[in-house]
Design a protein around this motif. Structure first.
Motif, PDB file in Angstrom:
ATOM      1  N   ILE A 171      -8.917  -4.748  -5.165  1.00  0.00           N
ATOM      2  CA  ILE A 171      -7.851  -4.197  -4.331  1.00  0.00           C
ATOM      3  C   ILE A 171      -6.608  -4.012  -5.184  1.00  0.00           C
ATOM      4  O   ILE A 171      -6.103  -4.973  -5.772  1.00  0.00           O
ATOM      5  CB  ILE A 171      -7.536  -5.126  -3.141  1.00  0.00           C
ATOM      6  CG1 ILE A 171      -8.793  -5.338  -2.292  1.00  0.00           C
ATOM      7  CG2 ILE A 171      -6.407  -4.558  -2.286  1.00  0.00           C
ATOM      8  CD1 ILE A 171      -8.606  -6.360  -1.180  1.00  0.00           C
ATOM      9  N   ASP A 190     -15.788  -5.499  -4.747  1.00  0.00           N
ATOM     10  CA  ASP A 190     -14.527  -4.851  -4.395  1.00  0.00           C
ATOM     11  C   ASP A 190     -13.374  -5.372  -5.239  1.00  0.00           C
ATOM     12  O   ASP A 190     -13.320  -6.558  -5.593  1.00  0.00           O
ATOM     13  CB  ASP A 190     -14.193  -5.090  -2.918  1.00  0.00           C
ATOM     14  CG  ASP A 190     -15.121  -4.353  -1.973  1.00  0.00           C
ATOM     15  OD1 ASP A 190     -15.528  -3.230  -2.310  1.00  0.00           O
ATOM     16  OD2 ASP A 190     -15.442  -4.906  -0.899  1.00  0.00           O
ATOM     17  N   GLY A 247       0.813  -1.212   0.000  1.00  0.00           N
ATOM     18  CA  GLY A 247       0.000   0.000   0.000  1.00  0.00           C
ATOM     19  C   GLY A 247       0.844   1.258   0.000  1.00  0.00           C
ATOM     20  O   GLY A 247       0.521   2.249  -0.674  1.00  0.00           O
ATOM     21  N   ALA A 303     -10.306 -10.754  -4.015  1.00  0.00           N
ATOM     22  CA  ALA A 303     -10.446  -9.561  -3.177  1.00  0.00           C
ATOM     23  C   ALA A 303     -11.199  -9.885  -1.887  1.00  0.00           C
ATOM     24  O   ALA A 303     -10.831  -9.401  -0.803  1.00  0.00           O
ATOM     25  CB  ALA A 303     -11.168  -8.451  -3.950  1.00  0.00           C
ATOM     26  N   ARG A 319      -7.527  -9.630   6.004  1.00  0.00           N
ATOM     27  CA  ARG A 319      -7.198  -8.336   6.613  1.00  0.00           C
ATOM     28  C   ARG A 319      -8.131  -8.001   7.779  1.00  0.00           C
ATOM     29  O   ARG A 319      -7.676  -7.538   8.833  1.00  0.00           O
ATOM     30  CB  ARG A 319      -7.291  -7.233   5.555  1.00  0.00           C
ATOM     31  CG  ARG A 319      -6.992  -5.839   6.092  1.00  0.00           C
ATOM     32  CD  ARG A 319      -7.406  -4.751   5.099  1.00  0.00           C
ATOM     33  NE  ARG A 319      -6.676  -4.844   3.856  1.00  0.00           N
ATOM     34  CZ  ARG A 319      -6.909  -4.061   2.805  1.00  0.00           C
ATOM     35  NH1 ARG A 319      -7.886  -3.163   2.860  1.00  0.00           N
ATOM     36  NH2 ARG A 319      -6.187  -4.186   1.712  1.00  0.00           N
ATOM     37  N   LEU A 334      -9.640  -9.305   1.821  1.00  0.00           N
ATOM     38  CA  LEU A 334     -10.334  -8.511   2.833  1.00  0.00           C
ATOM     39  C   LEU A 334     -10.688  -9.365   4.055  1.00  0.00           C
ATOM     40  O   LEU A 334     -10.650  -8.885   5.188  1.00  0.00           O
ATOM     41  CB  LEU A 334     -11.596  -7.883   2.234  1.00  0.00           C
ATOM     42  CG  LEU A 334     -11.351  -6.783   1.193  1.00  0.00           C
ATOM     43  CD1 LEU A 334     -12.657  -6.382   0.517  1.00  0.00           C
ATOM     44  CD2 LEU A 334     -10.702  -5.564   1.846  1.00  0.00           C
ATOM     45  N   ARG A 349     -14.381   0.000  -5.524  1.00  0.00           N
ATOM     46  CA  ARG A 349     -15.617  -0.753  -5.721  1.00  0.00           C
ATOM     47  C   ARG A 349     -16.116  -0.582  -7.149  1.00  0.00           C
ATOM     48  O   ARG A 349     -16.299   0.540  -7.632  1.00  0.00           O
ATOM     49  CB  ARG A 349     -16.678  -0.298  -4.722  1.00  0.00           C
ATOM     50  CG  ARG A 349     -18.001  -1.055  -4.835  1.00  0.00           C
ATOM     51  CD  ARG A 349     -18.766  -1.016  -3.544  1.00  0.00           C
ATOM     52  NE  ARG A 349     -18.113  -1.832  -2.516  1.00  0.00           N
ATOM     53  CZ  ARG A 349     -18.612  -2.021  -1.298  1.00  0.00           C
ATOM     54  NH1 ARG A 349     -19.756  -1.466  -0.956  1.00  0.00           N
ATOM     55  NH2 ARG A 349     -17.972  -2.778  -0.436  1.00  0.00           N
ATOM     56  N   GLY A 369      -3.255  -3.038  -1.957  1.00  0.00           N
ATOM     57  CA  GLY A 369      -3.683  -2.693  -0.610  1.00  0.00           C
ATOM     58  C   GLY A 369      -4.822  -1.704  -0.511  1.00  0.00           C
ATOM     59  O   GLY A 369      -5.476  -1.618   0.527  1.00  0.00           O
ATOM     60  N   GLU A 370      -5.102  -0.949  -1.573  1.00  0.00           N
ATOM     61  CA  GLU A 370      -6.193   0.032  -1.522  1.00  0.00           C
ATOM     62  C   GLU A 370      -7.431  -0.538  -2.204  1.00  0.00           C
ATOM     63  O   GLU A 370      -7.353  -1.081  -3.308  1.00  0.00           O
ATOM     64  CB  GLU A 370      -5.786   1.347  -2.193  1.00  0.00           C
ATOM     65  CG  GLU A 370      -6.850   2.430  -2.059  1.00  0.00           C
ATOM     66  CD  GLU A 370      -6.394   3.801  -2.541  1.00  0.00           C
ATOM     67  OE1 GLU A 370      -7.231   4.725  -2.560  1.00  0.00           O
ATOM     68  OE2 GLU A 370      -5.211   3.940  -2.891  1.00  0.00           O
ATOM     69  N   THR A 371      -8.584  -0.408  -1.541  1.00  0.00           N
ATOM     70  CA  THR A 371      -9.827  -1.013  -2.014  1.00  0.00           C
ATOM     71  C   THR A 371     -10.650  -0.024  -2.834  1.00  0.00           C
ATOM     72  O   THR A 371     -10.828   1.135  -2.453  1.00  0.00           O
ATOM     73  CB  THR A 371     -10.665  -1.507  -0.820  1.00  0.00           C
ATOM     74  OG1 THR A 371      -9.879  -2.404  -0.032  1.00  0.00           O
ATOM     75  CG2 THR A 371     -11.913  -2.231  -1.294  1.00  0.00           C
ATOM     76  N   LEU A 412      -3.522  -6.097  -8.918  1.00  0.00           N
ATOM     77  CA  LEU A 412      -4.931  -5.893  -8.565  1.00  0.00           C
ATOM     78  C   LEU A 412      -5.593  -7.249  -8.381  1.00  0.00           C
ATOM     79  O   LEU A 412      -5.449  -8.145  -9.208  1.00  0.00           O
ATOM     80  CB  LEU A 412      -5.642  -5.091  -9.663  1.00  0.00           C
ATOM     81  CG  LEU A 412      -7.147  -4.869  -9.440  1.00  0.00           C
ATOM     82  CD1 LEU A 412      -7.553  -3.441  -9.827  1.00  0.00           C
ATOM     83  CD2 LEU A 412      -7.989  -5.868 -10.254  1.00  0.00           C
TER      84      LEU A 412
END
Length: 325
Positions: A296, A294, A68, A159, A166, A163, A303, A299-301, A153
């Motif tokens: 990713i 979603d 990220g 994803a 995480r 998540l 939609r 690290g950044e999500t 990605l």
């Protein structure tokens, strides 16, 4: 004597590995005037960091953080225009939980030892250690002005798994290796055996993926990935057709397709052997549209919505340092 720092080190103290290693890294930097060390705790601080680093004019920019942090730094390098001419080559220290980018570039193990190697490189002509890497530009408009930049990605079921790990597993405070084993076991229960339970990852939502010049595919996918990295999942190299810089893999939500892709990846045959429900291509442009699904990017999500697709295109390549094993 030239006292200009040869290396600029951008650190995120909140990255997993830095919680334990940052005191050693700070001490190392204090003893080496070759290194200009700048710390940020939030992504919005990276713009100021790059402006300051650009004034230092380092020969090499080292990013000390997880994927990220790397993504935020690459986005600022691409959009910020802070450096006159080309940005300096980039090296990545493995300080997060996944470190896909650092692994792809051969930088693993002790971060201080890696810094020592990078200082030695920066004191000489290190052009033979540089590799150009294509980057992914993500935007919500087909010709978005300021995209987000990354290198890996994950979407659909992948994803959801990322998540799940995480948000449900990492908070348990277990070592990364154990957390990943638990997540893998949950994936087998959910996606291979078909067990449905609240403590398992959710069922993937339908997606429509358009691979430009290759048509569109629609359905539920256990795995969807787009990357410019050489190493994808368990496969050393990806065999695919199309010739574009974006490597695309999608595996339909069927146990047979998932197992077939898994074993093909283990054997280095992913994309080289035709498998039912497994789509592997190289593309110049990709769009993803879904029902609040979603994705990713490092690290950044984000939609993907109906009527508001996500567009992926190649960004300007950047030079990275690759260390020999």
């Amino acid at each position: 004597m030239n006292t200009r720092p040869r290396i600029a080190l951008l650190s995120n103290p909140r990255s997993t590995g830095n919680i334990a290693q940052l005191p050693r890294i700070r001490a190392f930097c204090a003893e080496h005037p070759d290194v200009f060390h700048y710390e940020v705790e939030h992504a919005h601080q990276i713009g100021d960091a790059m402006r300051t680093i650009a004034r230092v004019q380092p020969k090499l920019l080292v990013i000390n953080g997880g994927d990220g942090t790397v993504q935020a730094a690459l986005t600022e390098l691409h959009n910020g225009g802070h450096f006159q001419g080309a940005a300096p080559p980039v090296a990545v220290l493995p300080s997060g939980k996944t470190n896909l980018i650092a692994m792809d570039l051969g930088i693993q193990g002790d971060p201080v030892r890696s810094l020592e190697k990078l200082i030695d490189l920066a004191r000489s002509d290190f052009s033979s250690s540089l590799v150009d890497r294509e980057l992914i530009a993500l935007s919500f408009e087909e010709n978005g002005d300021k995209p987000v930049i990354g290198m890996f990605l994950g979407g659909a079921g992948l994803a959801d798994i990322m998540l799940y790990c995480r948000n449900r597993i990492y908070p348990l405070g277990l070592p990364n290796g154990i957390s990943h084993v638990i997540t893998a076991f949950a994936v087998v229960l959910r996606q291979v055996i078909g067990l449905k339970a609240k403590f398992l990852p959710p069922e993937p939502r339908p997606l429509r993926v358009s691979v430009h010049k290759g048509g569109a595919i629609t359905g539920k996918f256990a795995l969807l990935a787009v990357t410019t990295l050489e190493k994808l999942l368990l496969s050393g190299e990806l065999g695919s057709a199309g010739g574009g810089p974006l490597k695309f893999v999608a595996v339909e939500q069927r146990a047979g397709s998932l197992l077939g892709a898994f074993f093909a990846s283990l054997g280095g045959r992913l994309g080289r052997t035709k498998l039912t429900g497994v789509h592997v291509e190289e593309a110049d442009a990709i769009s993803i549209e879904g029902d609040s699904s979603d994705v990713i990017l490092d690290g950044e999500t984000f939609r993907a919505e109906r009527g508001r697709p996500i567009f992926l295109r190649p960004a300007t390549p950047l030079s990275f340092v690759r260390l020999a094993a």
